[in-house]
Design an enzyme around this catalytic site. Structure first.
Site, mmCIF file in Angstrom:
data_model
loop_
_atom_site.group_PDB
_atom_site.id
_atom_site.type_symbol
_atom_site.label_atom_id
_atom_site.label_comp_id
_atom_site.label_asym_id
_atom_site.label_seq_id
_atom_site.Cartn_x
_atom_site.Cartn_y
_atom_site.Cartn_z
ATOM 1 C CG LEU A 149 -2.000 -1.282 1.421
ATOM 2 C CD1 LEU A 149 -2.629 -1.162 2.610
ATOM 3 C CD2 LEU A 149 -2.658 -1.510 0.181
ATOM 4 C CB ALA A 150 3.030 2.886 -2.158
ATOM 5 C CB ALA A 151 -2.364 4.968 -2.479
ATOM 6 N N GLY A 152 -0.610 6.841 -0.436
ATOM 7 C CA GLY A 152 -0.913 8.181 0.469
ATOM 8 C C GLY A 152 -0.013 9.313 -0.054
ATOM 9 N NE ARG A 175 1.341 13.292 10.215
ATOM 10 C CZ ARG A 175 1.331 12.155 11.157
ATOM 11 N NH1 ARG A 175 1.935 12.209 12.364
ATOM 12 N NH2 ARG A 175 0.808 11.077 10.642
ATOM 13 C CG ASN A 202 -2.889 -2.807 12.676
ATOM 14 O OD1 ASN A 202 -2.349 -4.224 12.398
ATOM 15 N ND2 ASN A 202 -3.681 -2.211 11.639
ATOM 16 C CB ALA A 238 52.688 20.292 -9.181
ATOM 17 C CG ASN A 288 39.812 15.984 -21.422
ATOM 18 O OD1 ASN A 288 39.915 17.212 -20.935
ATOM 19 N ND2 ASN A 288 38.949 15.151 -21.105
ATOM 20 C CB ALA A 300 58.820 22.477 -15.521
#
Length: 447
Positions: free
Chosen positions: A3-6, A10, A159, A370, A376, A413
């Site tokens: 049941l996942a309709a709510g 809140r 329940n 470094a 690319n 470098a």
């Protein structure tokens, strides 16, 4: 049946409640994972608020989606699914907002021989929950809080909303539901009294774990269960022998598999599928997603890894970022503020400082100084840089792809490399140093 309709009023959100994330996955996904472990013949999900947002977010071939266009209660939701129930089967009813339910509890409920079986829990503060009304230990009814008498509200066995029922009886009871109650809704819980009236015993299995049957109705609930989930995951890791600097400061948003003698410092986040081999050490505040970390590899603090694989005895970080497609061979070093993307780095190579290496193939025993950048992207296409074995790349070098640095080559470098650099030779592109005499820095003009 899930049941996942709510709506989840809140939650104060335009998103369906069951799509909010717990441990990096939608709440409903956790329930689906539990359901699948039971090897059911069919999974039915009843959705409503948010329209098709829920089925679109969690597409799967093994789910039958049923829409409850009007939210008229849990009993009404079940009525919408009646055409999909096989008469000779048994249905386990789960709630889409109860994500921590254990598979073992489901199996115990399904094993009950009664036509209707309930999962209950004892709560010190049962306000808001339907009370389990018993006579001489036998379940007689579930009374919702708003409909309960003062005596019934004193009952602390409540329940959970999770139940199992034989479909032949379930269809009969659902057809008899009415909405004559304070909420003017069709309560699924009313089937308990209907079962008793039909002379059917109602079994009740009481859970001793309140968290596993706790639903999420607010952001506070979500945050609370997130911590419960993470604490339990941390406890499992500790039981397996993983060393956690602080079990309260780890977040696993997926699956973390760890070998022997793994050490994890504070504040680390693991997402997706992550595997840590033996003797891996993870420094503080690392974020690791969909990655495989080889034996003896060390990640220093604040390292970020996403869709990458690392072989044995690598040293990474601090503040390194390995992006998708990165693969490091054994004994490679990637240091502070180095970013790699779609880069393959062979054994013994080092990229220790402030560099970007993207779309690159790096050979064995290469040293990258470094500030090195593989250029690319030309604004349209991406090209690859190849650096062969034992090459030395000096600091502040730009490698403009597509380009190859041959084996043993040295790049001075500050060089911009636009053509292949020959093996065992020094390549440079500096302007000869010179000094301008009598030059002075500009001075600030007073207004």
């Amino acid at each position: 049946m899930i049941l996942a309709a709510g709506k989840g009023t809140r939650m104060h959100s335009g998103k369906p409640k069951v799509l909010h994330a717990l441990a990096g996955r939608p709440i409903l996904q956790h329930v689906l994972d539990t359901a699948r472990k039971l090897n059911p013949s069919k999974i039915i999900v009843i959705y409503g608020f948010g329209g098709d947002a829920v089925p679109q977010a969690l597409p799967a071939d093994d789910i039958t989606w049923v829409q409850q266009a009007e939210q008229l209660g849990t009993g009404h939701a079940m009525q919408q699914a009646l055409p999909h129930l096989e008469a000779d089967a048994r249905t386990l009813i789960l709630l889409g907002d109860v994500p921590l339910l254990a598979v073992e509890s489901c199996q115990s409920l399904l094993a009950e021989q009664a036509a209707l079986a309930l999962l209950t829990v004892h709560k010190h503060d049962p306000a808001g929950y339907g009370r389990i009304v018993r006579e001489q230990a036998s379940v007689q009814a579930i009374v919702e809080h708003k409909d309960a008498t003062e005596a019934q509200r004193a009952i602390q066995e409540v329940n959970t909303g999770i139940m199992a029922a034989d479909n032949a009886w379930l269809a009969q009871w659902l057809a008899q539901l009415d909405n004559r109650n304070a909420q003017q809704e069709y309560y699924l819980t009313d089937i308990v009294a209907l079962a008793v009236a039909d002379g059917q015993a109602v079994a009740a299995t009481q859970s001793d774990d309140e968290w596993q049957v706790t639903g999420i109705n607010s952001k506070q609930d979500l945050a609370t269960l997130e911590r419960v989930y993470q604490q339990r995951y941390a406890a499992r890791l500790l039981a397996q022998g993983v060393t956690l600097a602080d079990p309260a400061r780890i977040d696993v948003r997926g699956t973390l598999t760890a070998g022997r003698d793994v050490e994890i410092d504070v504040g680390c986040v693991f997402e997706g599928e992550v595997t840590l081999a033996d003797n891996v050490r993870i420094g503080s505040y690392c974020v690791i997603r969909n990655a495989s970390i080889g034996t003896g590899t060390v990640l220093a603090a604040y390292t970020h890894i996403d869709d990458a694989s690392l072989a044995e005895a690598c040293k990474i970080g601090p503040y390194a970022r390995l992006r998708p497609g990165t693969n490091l061979a054994d004994h490679t070093h990637v240091g502070n503020f180095v970013e790699l993307k779609n880069a393959q780095v062979d054994s013994g190579s080092k990229i220790n400082h402030l560099s970007y290496i993207g779309d690159a193939t790096v050979g064995k025993d290469v040293n990258i100084g470094a500030g090195t950048i593989t250029c690319n992207y030309d604004g349209v296409n991406k090209s690859r840089t190849v650096i062969e074995d034992k090459a030395f790349i000096g600091s502040d070098t730009q490698l403009v792809a597509p380009v190859t640095v041959k084996a043993g080559a040295t790049i001075a470098a500050g060089t911009t490399v636009t053509q292949d650099a020959p093996a065992e030779q020094l390549t440079m592109s500096r302007v000869r140093q010179f000094t301008i005499e009598n030059w002075k820095r500009p001075e600030k003009v007073k207004k």
